[in-house]
Design a protein around this motif. Structure first.
Motif, PDB file in Angstrom:
ATOM      1  N   ARG A 168       0.815  -1.215   0.000  1.00  0.00           N
ATOM      2  CA  ARG A 168       0.000   0.000   0.000  1.00  0.00           C
ATOM      3  C   ARG A 168       0.849   1.266   0.000  1.00  0.00           C
ATOM      4  N   ASP A 169       2.090   1.171   0.462  1.00  0.00           N
ATOM      5  CA  ASP A 169       2.982   2.339   0.493  1.00  0.00           C
ATOM      6  C   ASP A 169       3.705   2.564  -0.839  1.00  0.00           C
ATOM      7  N   THR A 170       3.504   1.665  -1.799  1.00  0.00           N
ATOM      8  CA  THR A 170       4.129   1.832  -3.116  1.00  0.00           C
ATOM      9  C   THR A 170       3.521   3.043  -3.828  1.00  0.00           C
ATOM     10  N   ILE A 171       4.373   3.896  -4.373  1.00  0.00           N
ATOM     11  CA  ILE A 171       3.880   5.087  -5.063  1.00  0.00           C
ATOM     12  C   ILE A 171       3.311   4.705  -6.425  1.00  0.00           C
ATOM     13  N   PHE A 172       2.094   5.147  -6.670  1.00  0.00           N
ATOM     14  CA  PHE A 172       1.401   4.850  -7.925  1.00  0.00           C
ATOM     15  C   PHE A 172       0.650   6.106  -8.352  1.00  0.00           C
ATOM     16  N   LEU A 173       0.973   6.617  -9.553  1.00  0.00           N
ATOM     17  CA  LEU A 173       0.357   7.842 -10.068  1.00  0.00           C
ATOM     18  C   LEU A 173       0.537   9.010  -9.097  1.00  0.00           C
ATOM     19  N   GLY A 174       1.715   9.079  -8.501  1.00  0.00           N
ATOM     20  CA  GLY A 174       2.045  10.201  -7.638  1.00  0.00           C
ATOM     21  C   GLY A 174       1.535  10.102  -6.214  1.00  0.00           C
ATOM     22  N   MET A 175       0.809   9.037  -5.894  1.00  0.00           N
ATOM     23  CA  MET A 175       0.261   8.845  -4.547  1.00  0.00           C
ATOM     24  C   MET A 175       0.512   7.404  -4.117  1.00  0.00           C
ATOM     25  N   PRO A 176       0.529   7.145  -2.799  1.00  0.00           N
ATOM     26  CA  PRO A 176       0.657   5.752  -2.346  1.00  0.00           C
ATOM     27  C   PRO A 176      -0.489   4.904  -2.899  1.00  0.00           C
ATOM     28  N   LEU A 177      -0.183   3.666  -3.254  1.00  0.00           N
ATOM     29  CA  LEU A 177      -1.221   2.762  -3.760  1.00  0.00           C
ATOM     30  C   LEU A 177      -2.363   2.636  -2.759  1.00  0.00           C
ATOM     31  N   GLY A 178      -2.017   2.698  -1.466  1.00  0.00           N
ATOM     32  CA  GLY A 178      -3.038   2.605  -0.427  1.00  0.00           C
ATOM     33  C   GLY A 178      -4.065   3.715  -0.493  1.00  0.00           C
ATOM     34  N   PHE A 179      -3.673   4.867  -1.024  1.00  0.00           N
ATOM     35  CA  PHE A 179      -4.629   5.975  -1.179  1.00  0.00           C
ATOM     36  C   PHE A 179      -5.722   5.596  -2.172  1.00  0.00           C
ATOM     37  N   TRP A 180      -5.284   5.126  -3.356  1.00  0.00           N
ATOM     38  CA  TRP A 180      -6.266   4.747  -4.386  1.00  0.00           C
ATOM     39  C   TRP A 180      -7.122   3.578  -3.926  1.00  0.00           C
TER      40      TRP A 180
END
Length: 268
Positions: free
Chosen positions: A194-206
């Motif tokens: 979840r802490d992996t950055i994806f599209l400029g935000m942590p994957l956990g955010f999405w």
């Protein structure tokens, strides 16, 4: 509409195909019909039928128990493990019981209270004020969803429910894989993938946004099941089943919001 919440789907009282609660066992005579016509109309409460009011009261009662034990878990955080295990077992017991047991449902509320209180205390120790934010966020989602459902602006549908179930399976698989990676030390991050950055935000955010929407739709399914139970004239005791089902969804929603806030604050 079939519900994905097993607390409702395993109970015959909330099935759309269920028959009305009141049926003639034999053809009434003319005298019986005259007597019935002369009587004053009985209210659902007098007939010991499920109503929105008794569902609300039972749900509030269950949450009072949950909050009381959450306070205990807050001050004795170590109890969260016991609460989590006992709560999981009681959840399974309540799900597979055809007849609701108020004692077991309240025991589940107590156990989950210890779990939620302990987890909340842990997050609060890392990010001050996060629990208050999560509580208000949960109340906002529940309130808006209930208002939209009551106004008829949002309803469950077969297509949406199918998409919801597919998303639930995908999220469950991701959560298991992520937990496995964390347990075996593949990732040392607090939230794993979840802490992996994806599209400029942590994957956990999405994922958090998606899961909150899923939890909101799960509430719609829960409200739809309650509506079905009331319309079908289900016995009043099934109000406890409704309280249990709603409580399961709201706890899930709160924990997801809490984690989403932690991910956001941890990456600032």
């Amino acid at each position: 509409m079939a519900t994905s919440n097993p607390a409702f789907s395993n109970s015959p009282a909330f099935s759309q195909s269920a028959t009305k609660a009141i049926q003639w066992t034999q053809e009434p005579s003319a005298q019986q019909l005259d007597e019935l016509y002369a009587r004053s109309s009985a209210t659902p409460d007098q007939m010991d039928r499920m109503t929105y009011e008794n569902v609300i009261m039972k749900t509030l009662g269950a949450f009072v128990v949950l909050l009381a034990f959450a306070a205990v878990g807050w001050f004795v955080p170590g109890l969260w493990i016991v609460g989590g295990i006992v709560g999981f077992v009681l959840a399974l017991v309540n799900i597979f019981k055809k007849e609701p047991s108020p004692a077991l449902i309240l025991a589940y509320a107590a156990a989950q209270g210890l779990f939620v209180g302990g987890i909340s205390a842990f997050y609060q120790s890392l990010w001050d004020g996060i629990v208050v934010q999560a509580v208000f966020g949960t109340l906002a989602v529940v309130g808006v969803t209930l208002a939209l459902f009551a106004s008829g602006k949002i309803r469950a549908s077969k297509r949406a429910t199918k998409i919801f179930l597919i998303a639930m399976i995908g999220y469950a698989v991701f959560s298991l894989v992520n937990m496995g990676l964390m347990i075996f030390g593949v990732t040392d991050s607090m939230f794993g993938l979840r802490d992996t950055i994806f599209l400029g935000m942590p994957l956990g955010f999405w994922l958090g946004i998606l899961v909150i929407l899923m939890a909101a739709y799960s509430l719609v399914l829960d409200f739809d099941s309650v509506q079905t139970g009331v319309q079908r004239g289900a016995p009043a005791k099934y109000g406890w089943t409704a309280a249990f089902g709603i409580m399961v969804t709201v706890i899930w929603l709160y924990l997801e919001i809490l984690r989403l806030l932690a991910i956001l604050r941890g990456n600032n």
